[in-house]
Design a protein around this motif. Structure first.
Motif, PDB file in Angstrom:
ATOM      1  N   ASP A  93       0.856  -0.800   0.633  1.00  0.00           N
ATOM      2  CA  ASP A  93       0.088   0.098  -0.222  1.00  0.00           C
ATOM      3  C   ASP A  93       0.875   1.339  -0.273  1.00  0.00           C
ATOM      4  O   ASP A  93       1.927   1.197   0.331  1.00  0.00           O
ATOM      5  CB  ASP A  93      -1.138  -0.425   1.388  1.00  0.00           C
ATOM      6  CG  ASP A  93       0.018   0.088   2.345  1.00  0.00           C
ATOM      7  OD1 ASP A  93       0.815   0.887   2.569  1.00  0.00           O
ATOM      8  OD2 ASP A  93      -0.530  -0.594   3.288  1.00  0.00           O
ATOM      9  N   LEU A  94       0.258   2.348  -0.333  1.00  0.00           N
ATOM     10  CA  LEU A  94       1.079   3.604  -0.111  1.00  0.00           C
ATOM     11  C   LEU A  94       1.560   3.616   0.741  1.00  0.00           C
ATOM     12  O   LEU A  94       2.648   4.582   1.001  1.00  0.00           O
ATOM     13  CB  LEU A  94       0.152   4.598  -1.057  1.00  0.00           C
ATOM     14  CG  LEU A  94       0.691   6.021  -1.202  1.00  0.00           C
ATOM     15  CD1 LEU A  94       1.851   6.277  -2.073  1.00  0.00           C
ATOM     16  CD2 LEU A  94      -0.446   6.743  -1.466  1.00  0.00           C
ATOM     17  N   ARG A  95       1.649   3.586   1.917  1.00  0.00           N
ATOM     18  CA  ARG A  95       1.167   3.721   3.561  1.00  0.00           C
ATOM     19  C   ARG A  95       3.119   3.497   3.321  1.00  0.00           C
ATOM     20  O   ARG A  95       3.979   3.797   4.025  1.00  0.00           O
ATOM     21  CB  ARG A  95       0.748   3.914   4.233  1.00  0.00           C
ATOM     22  CG  ARG A  95       0.896   4.169   5.869  1.00  0.00           C
ATOM     23  CD  ARG A  95       1.107   5.378   6.259  1.00  0.00           C
ATOM     24  NE  ARG A  95       0.166   6.002   6.222  1.00  0.00           N
ATOM     25  CZ  ARG A  95       0.497   7.684   6.206  1.00  0.00           C
ATOM     26  NH1 ARG A  95       1.768   7.956   5.654  1.00  0.00           N
ATOM     27  NH2 ARG A  95      -0.600   8.315   5.972  1.00  0.00           N
ATOM     28  N   SER A  96       3.150   2.102   3.133  1.00  0.00           N
ATOM     29  CA  SER A  96       4.096   1.573   3.672  1.00  0.00           C
ATOM     30  C   SER A  96       5.483   2.331   2.754  1.00  0.00           C
ATOM     31  O   SER A  96       6.572   2.115   3.354  1.00  0.00           O
ATOM     32  CB  SER A  96       4.183  -0.001   3.121  1.00  0.00           C
ATOM     33  OG  SER A  96       4.307  -0.050   1.959  1.00  0.00           O
ATOM     34  N   GLN A  97       5.131   2.258   1.161  1.00  0.00           N
ATOM     35  CA  GLN A  97       6.218   3.230   0.257  1.00  0.00           C
ATOM     36  C   GLN A  97       6.889   4.375   0.200  1.00  0.00           C
ATOM     37  O   GLN A  97       7.163   4.400   0.695  1.00  0.00           O
ATOM     38  CB  GLN A  97       5.687   2.947  -0.798  1.00  0.00           C
ATOM     39  CG  GLN A  97       5.273   1.538  -1.885  1.00  0.00           C
ATOM     40  CD  GLN A  97       6.187   0.845  -1.544  1.00  0.00           C
ATOM     41  OE1 GLN A  97       7.384   1.548  -2.327  1.00  0.00           O
ATOM     42  NE2 GLN A  97       6.867  -0.173  -0.515  1.00  0.00           N
ATOM     43  N   LEU A  98       5.620   5.413   1.073  1.00  0.00           N
ATOM     44  CA  LEU A  98       5.736   6.735   2.408  1.00  0.00           C
ATOM     45  C   LEU A  98       6.502   6.408   3.263  1.00  0.00           C
ATOM     46  O   LEU A  98       7.016   7.072   3.746  1.00  0.00           O
ATOM     47  CB  LEU A  98       5.024   7.394   2.432  1.00  0.00           C
ATOM     48  CG  LEU A  98       4.735   8.928   2.536  1.00  0.00           C
ATOM     49  CD1 LEU A  98       5.480   9.884   1.046  1.00  0.00           C
ATOM     50  CD2 LEU A  98       3.627   9.134   2.864  1.00  0.00           C
ATOM     51  N   ALA A  99       5.845   5.036   3.935  1.00  0.00           N
ATOM     52  CA  ALA A  99       6.856   4.618   5.478  1.00  0.00           C
ATOM     53  C   ALA A  99       8.569   4.788   4.967  1.00  0.00           C
ATOM     54  O   ALA A  99      10.021   5.403   5.434  1.00  0.00           O
ATOM     55  CB  ALA A  99       6.632   4.014   6.385  1.00  0.00           C
ATOM     56  N   GLN A 100       9.210   3.974   3.781  1.00  0.00           N
ATOM     57  CA  GLN A 100       9.848   3.655   3.156  1.00  0.00           C
ATOM     58  C   GLN A 100      10.665   4.517   2.886  1.00  0.00           C
ATOM     59  O   GLN A 100      12.193   4.847   3.234  1.00  0.00           O
ATOM     60  CB  GLN A 100      10.180   2.205   2.373  1.00  0.00           C
ATOM     61  CG  GLN A 100      11.050   1.924   1.632  1.00  0.00           C
ATOM     62  CD  GLN A 100      11.182   0.763   0.945  1.00  0.00           C
ATOM     63  OE1 GLN A 100       9.203   0.291   0.605  1.00  0.00           O
ATOM     64  NE2 GLN A 100      12.013   0.214   0.195  1.00  0.00           N
ATOM     65  N   HIS A 101      10.434   5.499   1.638  1.00  0.00           N
ATOM     66  CA  HIS A 101      11.243   6.635   1.460  1.00  0.00           C
ATOM     67  C   HIS A 101      11.304   7.973   2.194  1.00  0.00           C
ATOM     68  O   HIS A 101      11.920   8.847   1.450  1.00  0.00           O
ATOM     69  CB  HIS A 101      10.463   7.002  -0.335  1.00  0.00           C
ATOM     70  CG  HIS A 101      10.220   5.342  -0.719  1.00  0.00           C
ATOM     71  ND1 HIS A 101      11.403   4.131  -1.100  1.00  0.00           N
ATOM     72  CD2 HIS A 101       9.755   4.271  -1.365  1.00  0.00           C
ATOM     73  CE1 HIS A 101      11.359   3.315  -1.894  1.00  0.00           C
ATOM     74  NE2 HIS A 101      10.708   3.412  -2.588  1.00  0.00           N
ATOM     75  N   GLY A 102      10.269   7.960   2.729  1.00  0.00           N
ATOM     76  CA  GLY A 102      10.055   9.374   3.826  1.00  0.00           C
ATOM     77  C   GLY A 102       8.881  10.612   2.420  1.00  0.00           C
ATOM     78  O   GLY A 102       8.385  10.726   2.890  1.00  0.00           O
ATOM     79  N   SER A 103       9.472  10.224   1.947  1.00  0.00           N
ATOM     80  CA  SER A 103       8.733  11.295   0.671  1.00  0.00           C
ATOM     81  C   SER A 103       8.630  10.992  -0.737  1.00  0.00           C
ATOM     82  O   SER A 103       9.840   9.924  -0.884  1.00  0.00           O
ATOM     83  CB  SER A 103       9.412  12.980   0.826  1.00  0.00           C
ATOM     84  OG  SER A 103      10.068  12.944   0.393  1.00  0.00           O
ATOM     85  N   LEU A 104       8.204  11.157  -1.759  1.00  0.00           N
ATOM     86  CA  LEU A 104       8.180  10.682  -3.161  1.00  0.00           C
ATOM     87  C   LEU A 104       8.627  12.253  -4.391  1.00  0.00           C
ATOM     88  O   LEU A 104       8.055  13.450  -3.575  1.00  0.00           O
ATOM     89  CB  LEU A 104       6.172  10.426  -3.755  1.00  0.00           C
ATOM     90  CG  LEU A 104       6.419   9.503  -2.856  1.00  0.00           C
ATOM     91  CD1 LEU A 104       4.714   9.115  -3.251  1.00  0.00           C
ATOM     92  CD2 LEU A 104       7.224   8.408  -2.578  1.00  0.00           C
ATOM     93  N   PRO A 105       8.734  11.890  -5.441  1.00  0.00           N
ATOM     94  CA  PRO A 105       9.427  12.391  -7.169  1.00  0.00           C
ATOM     95  C   PRO A 105       7.972  13.426  -6.421  1.00  0.00           C
ATOM     96  O   PRO A 105       7.133  12.530  -7.060  1.00  0.00           O
ATOM     97  CB  PRO A 105       9.787  11.823  -7.481  1.00  0.00           C
ATOM     98  CG  PRO A 105      10.647  10.578  -6.445  1.00  0.00           C
ATOM     99  CD  PRO A 105       9.641  10.226  -5.511  1.00  0.00           C
ATOM    100  N   LEU A 106       8.101  14.873  -6.902  1.00  0.00           N
ATOM    101  CA  LEU A 106       6.910  15.694  -7.397  1.00  0.00           C
ATOM    102  C   LEU A 106       6.179  14.869  -8.589  1.00  0.00           C
ATOM    103  O   LEU A 106       4.718  14.530  -8.139  1.00  0.00           O
ATOM    104  CB  LEU A 106       7.439  16.918  -7.787  1.00  0.00           C
ATOM    105  CG  LEU A 106       5.769  18.145  -7.664  1.00  0.00           C
ATOM    106  CD1 LEU A 106       4.952  18.269  -6.712  1.00  0.00           C
ATOM    107  CD2 LEU A 106       6.878  19.244  -8.291  1.00  0.00           C
ATOM    108  N   GLY A 107       6.342  14.641  -9.472  1.00  0.00           N
ATOM    109  CA  GLY A 107       5.797  13.535 -10.431  1.00  0.00           C
ATOM    110  C   GLY A 107       5.167  12.758 -10.767  1.00  0.00           C
ATOM    111  O   GLY A 107       4.190  12.082 -11.044  1.00  0.00           O
TER     112      GLY A 107
END
Length: 657
Positions: free
Chosen positions: A103-117
């Motif tokens: 899920d998107l929450r786990s990816q956000l927790a893993q990377h901290g933030s996402l590239p703008l695009g």
């Protein structure tokens, strides 16, 4: 630890539980195998202690009904719903599409933030899913990263390669029909993403989903939520009263239009947000087009969050009737004077000495004071009357002008002294140039100097049907949806000429102008129709060709000699009889030319040896008969005669003299 009693159980004799994927506050999600359709699925089963509570069961069933009527590549499909007889009792369940990614929450927790695009791309796919939901009159009401599933982990270092991302919205357990999303005492939702109107009055419309998308977009870019607090009420207060921080303050390279988009989505007033996901998509697409690629690949550097730092995934309840904004930090000091009768608390100099009784003649001197008091009261009454009858406190009840013509409504409201402002919008129910509504509503009491906004009907909205023939089924539905049609049906049919998955035809025809609520249908090709290869054995060439043509197959004919099959009949075919094929497939058939015949050469007059050699070279056997001892060795007769057509290997009799 006790093993899960549902593992290896067969739900309704069909869905075999393989493993548990997740456990939430209301239900557990399992990886299961559908033995009927031979596919892996996700099965969501309500907890046994909640199965006896009608509210939870009703919400669970509502999730199935809300999601099942949505068709989008960005919505997790719901396949089935029922009540299963399990080892721990009868439990409601849903069968859903199995998404193998995180899920998107786990990816956000893993990377901290996402590239703008990447953040904008994911947000666009979420809005595409919500657009389908809003079109179906469904409001999600719990948009957050936990409910966004990905087909695979995100690779934030591959943004230059423009990786393909597929996000799907799940968990419509809080979804409600927009028509039923009225005020309620209890507002369900995750407090980090809850819209202000849900906090203050419990009302939820499509704009509440847009608000949550705006909060989530901020979080994907910034790596943190815009509002934080120690309690849900503290966070909710900020949603109602706080200003969302500017991303440009986190990164000087951040385009200002990103902040503008987020502030549009998260406006405190729901009427200032895009009216639904379609309108939000238009705004987002403008932003995506205007964001340079060298900016789209950049990211706000954020350390990955620990699991404890991520927002709670459980749904929190906020009771709108009990919500009280936090008090101001400053205190106001109010000093009260002691009561006149409490002389013991007054300083001695302020205490009054007892006075002797006034003579009757002195009492008569009180009338000026009494007169002054009468005049004062009269003045106050007059001022109060002016305030409420003519001044700022004056109130007039707005006339109900709904369904009147625009001219009639304007005249009626102007007669009451109101200033009129008009806006126009389409309506399926109110006749053109008639009043849909007023703001404030009819029956409200307001000052006559107030401005009343009158919404006038433009009648039913007409749309031009776009051309969808030749497009894929998904492209056709997206184009019709984006045009504004909300009644779309898809038909399938076989086609010899149109590729599978491509639209063959549409109704109404392209460029027709029709009401937006008219049903639009399109027919999608299933490719060439399946056929069974017929048995052509013993058929003549003409019969075989006719049979193949009537079946929709294409005959490809060759001919061969055959000593066993009569001339003109089928020797063999490929593919074999009764095998599966498709219309227009080629079927190779071999037709018999009968036995092969060759011409007997003329050897009369030749010497016996050369005649024998010639005949053998031609493929015949030779029988030599000598007459009168064959002294001269010359062939005088041959049988069969020269020029006769016979089979190779036949015997030629020659007479030698």
């Amino acid at each position: 630890m006790n093993s899960d009693p549902l593992l290896n159980a067969a739900i309704d004799g069909r869905y075999v539980i393989i493993s548990r994927l997740a456990r939430g506050g209301m239900a557990s999600v399992y990886h299961a195998h559908d033995t009927r359709l031979e596919r892996d699925v996700a099965v969501k089963i309500i907890h046994s202690h909640l199965a006896e509570q009608p509210d939870f069961v009703e919400r669970f069933i509502r999730e199935a009904r809300s999601a099942a009527k949505l068709s989008s590549p960005h919505v997790v499909n719901v396949y089935d719903q029922g009540v299963a007889h399990t080892p721990i009792g009868e439990l409601p369940y849903l069968v859903m599409q199995l998404i193998t990614g995180p899920d998107l929450r786990s990816q956000l927790a893993q990377h901290g933030s996402l590239p703008l695009g990447m953040a904008l791309t994911i947000t666009r796919q979420v809005l595409q899913a919500l657009a389908v939901a809003h079109q179906a009159d469904v409001i999600h009401r719990d948009v957050k990263p936990e409910n966004i599933l990905l087909d695979k982990p995100l690779d934030i270092n591959a943004v230059l390669d423009k990786p393909v991302i597929n996000a799907q919205v799940a968990d419509f357990g809080l979804a409600r029909a927009a028509s039923s999303a009225t005020q309620t005492a209890t507002v369900l939702g995750t407090v980090a993403y809850v819209a202000p109107e849900l906090v203050t009055n419990g009302s939820a419309g499509p704009t509440a989903d847009i608000y949550a998308v705006g909060i989530m977009l901020y979080e994907l870019i910034a790596g943190t939520l815009p509002y934080n607090g120690e309690t849900p009420v503290a966070i909710a207060y900020q949603h109602v009263n706080g200003d969302i921080p500017y991303l440009t303050e986190l990164a000087d390279w951040m385009p200002a239009h990103i902040d503008s988009l987020i502030r549009l989505f998260t406006a405190k007033d729901p009427y200032k947000r895009p009216r639904d996901a379609f309108a939000a998509l238009d705004a987002l697409d403008d932003i995506i087009r205007s964001t340079p690629e060298d900016i789209a690949i950049r990211r706000v550097p954020v350390f990955p969050q620990s699991p404890a730092a991520t927002p709670p995934t459980a749904t929190q309840q906020i009771t709108s009737q009990n919500f009280t904004p936090a008090a101001t930090t400053g205190t106001q000091r109010i000093e009260t004077l002691p009561q006149a009768s409490d002389t013991a608390t007054l300083p001695k100099k302020a205490q009054l000495k007892p006075q002797p009784t006034l003579p009757e003649r002195k009492k008569r001197r009180l009338w000026p004071i009494i007169l002054f008091l009468i005049l004062l009261v009269a003045s106050i009454a007059s001022t109060t009357g002016w305030y409420f009858l003519y001044g700022p406190g004056m109130r007039i009840t707005i006339a109900d002008v709904q369904n009147l013509t625009a001219i009639e409504a304007t005249e009626k409201l102007q007669e009451q002294g109101f200033t009129i402002s008009t806006v126009r919008e389409f309506s399926d129910t109110v006749e053109k140039d008639h009043v849909i509504s007023t703001s404030p509503k009819g029956g409200s009491s307001i000052h006559p100097d107030s401005v009343i906004t009158v919404t006038i009907s433009n009648g039913i909205r007409y749309l031009t049907v776009p051309t969808v023939a030749g497009k894929t089924a998904e492209e056709a539905r997206e184009l019709l949806t984006a045009t504004g049609f909300n009644k779309i049906s898809e038909i399938t049919d076989y086609s010899d000429t149109v590729e599978k998955g491509t639209v063959i035809s549409q109704s109404p025809e392209a460029d027709a102008s029709i009401p937006h609520n008219t049903e639009v249908s399109y027919t999608v090709s299933q490719g060439r129709a399946p056929v069974t290869i017929p048995d052509l054995a013993t058929l003549t060439r003409a019969d075989a060709e006719e049979k193949l043509s009537s079946t929709g197959l294409t005959p490809v004919i060759t001919e061969e000699y055959s000593d066993t099959v009569p001339e003109g009949q089928v020797i063999s075919q490929s593919p074999q009889a009764n095998s599966a094929g498709l219309r227009l497939d080629e079927v190779n058939i071999v037709i018999s030319k009968g036995p092969e015949l060759i011409e007997v050469p003329n050897v009369v007059g030749q010497q016996s040896g050369s005649a024998t050699t010639r005949l053998k070279n031609a493929g015949f056997n030779v029988q030599v008969e000598k007459i009168l001892g064959g002294f001269f060795g010359t062939v005088r007769l041959q049988d069969p005669e020269a020029g006769t057509m016979i089979k190779p290997g036949s015997t030629i009799k020659i007479s030698v003299v």
